[in-house]
Scaffold this active site. Structure first.
Site, short mmCIF file in Angstrom:
data_model
loop_
_atom_site.label_atom_id
_atom_site.label_comp_id
_atom_site.label_asym_id
_atom_site.label_seq_id
_atom_site.Cartn_x
_atom_site.Cartn_y
_atom_site.Cartn_z
N HIS A 242 5.78 3.50 -5.65
CA HIS A 242 5.47 2.97 -4.26
C HIS A 242 5.94 1.52 -4.61
O HIS A 242 7.02 1.06 -3.82
CB HIS A 242 3.99 2.94 -4.06
CG HIS A 242 3.54 4.44 -3.77
ND1 HIS A 242 3.90 5.31 -2.88
CD2 HIS A 242 2.58 5.38 -4.75
CE1 HIS A 242 3.17 6.38 -3.01
NE2 HIS A 242 2.49 6.21 -4.21
C1 BDR Z 1 -0.55 2.49 -2.60
O1 BDR Z 1 -1.95 2.78 -3.08
C2 BDR Z 1 -1.96 2.73 -4.50
O2 BDR Z 1 -2.59 3.63 -5.14
C3 BDR Z 1 -0.50 2.27 -5.02
O3 BDR Z 1 -0.58 1.13 -6.02
C4 BDR Z 1 0.31 1.78 -3.69
O4 BDR Z 1 0.12 0.44 -3.40
C5 BDR Z 1 0.35 3.91 -2.30
O5 BDR Z 1 -0.53 4.52 -1.16
#
Ligand code: BDR
Ligand code: CA
Length: 313
Positions: A242
């Site tokens: 992500h």
């Molecule tokens: C986001 O949620 C977190 O778990 C990850 O770091 C990312 O920023 C993805 O939904």
């Protein structure tokens, strides 16, 4: 001249990779400092993890300031089930030696923005938007000082990852996200629609492991750990990566496609709380407030990430 950025983050393995990508790109990016926020794990962990990552990259000179311990209105919600009990499980990184900055993260964001010419700092948010939302509430004048907010947040066509409608970072603090979305600051959103195309397959992780530096090994160990949950959940050939998309968009915007649209945050409905309602077809007269990205060249992204991380210790 490199773009000056502040990273607001809740590391988190994918946050860590985003920080490393920024540090590996000094020609394009000058990282002024990191503010930690409660998110994937509590603030005590995220503020420690941010320092571990800086020390891994040999950059203890970059300040880390701890921000908010909990969302604006709601109870904290964490994700140890993905990231492990420390938030950064995988590699065995030493406890950081560098101290935490003395100022509260929200105050440091405000002071830093006010000390620089208007429009020269980009805020990169990789976690719940609590710190940035609080900074905008405490000092509304900063809205005109921020060049752009680039955030990993939300989802639309891809739907949610913590509820059927909501992405984690927005769901944890929807009120803060709402403040930021309405702030008038130029915004770029890297939603799940993009990050679910950026899969860390075995082959891509192996390339990072084989870079021959400690950063490559640590990143491979981080991603191998954090993938486990998502591999089971989605059944894909790799887990989504992500947060590094925020930095990759700054470095190579040509890898991404999207539209300037209105994005609004649901803060009321119990069923769809934290949903980012994206007016993709322009069917409302709500003002355009964000560049909402929808597609990415995943091969190009991994080529960039791999080439850059090779530059670190
Ligand atoms: C986001 O949620 C977190 O778990 C990850 O770091 C990312 O920023 C993805 O939904
Ligand atoms: Ca994050």
């Amino acid at each position: 001249m490199p773009t000056k950025i502040i990273i607001d983050t809740d590391p988190g393995q994918d946050d860590a990779v985003a920080i490393l990508l920024a540090l590996a790109s000094p020609d394009e990016i000058e990282l002024l400092g990191i503010t930690a926020v409660a998110g994937n794990v509590p603030l005590s962990r995220t503020s420690t993890n941010a320092r571990k990552v800086l020390e891994l990259a040999g950059r203890p000179d970059i300040p880390v300031h701890a921000g908010c311990m909990r969302p604006m209105l709601r109870k904290p919600r964490t994700a140890e089930y993905v990231h492990g009990p420390t938030g950064l499980n995988g590699p065995d990184l030493p406890e950081p030696k560098m101290p935490l900055g003395k100022a509260h993260g929200v105050d440091w964001i405000i002071e830093t923005l006010m000390a620089h010419p208007a429009g020269t700092i980009t805020l990169c948010t990789l976690g719940p938007l609590t710190n940035v939302g609080m900074a905008l509430v405490k000092a509304p004048a900063i809205a005109e000082r921020i060049g752009r907010i680039v955030m990993m947040a939300g989802a639309y066509f891809e739907v949610g990852n913590v509820t059927p409608a909501a992405e984690f970072n927005v769901y944890v603090d929807p009120e803060a996200a709402d403040v930021v979305m309405r702030s008038g600051v130029p915004i770029t959103i890297l939603p799940l629609d993009v990050t679910h195309q950026v899969l860390s397959t075995r082959d891509r992780i192996q390339k990072l492991r084989m870079l021959g530096n400690r950063t490559g090994r640590a990143v491979a160990e981080m991603l191998t750990f954090s993938e486990a949950f998502d591999l089971k959940k989605y059944g894909w050939t790799g887990a989504p990566l992500h947060d590094p998309n925020v930095i990759a968009w700054l470095l190579a915007p040509e890898l991404y496609n999207g539209r300037e649209i209105n994005v609004s945050t649901e803060t009321v409905s119990a069923l769809t709380l934290g949903m980012t309602v994206a007016d993709w077809w322009g069917v409302t007269d709500r003002p355009k407030n964000a560049l909402f990205l929808r597609d990415v060249d995943a091969k190009g992204f991994y080529a960039l990430l791999t080439e850059r991380l090779a530059r670190l210790p």
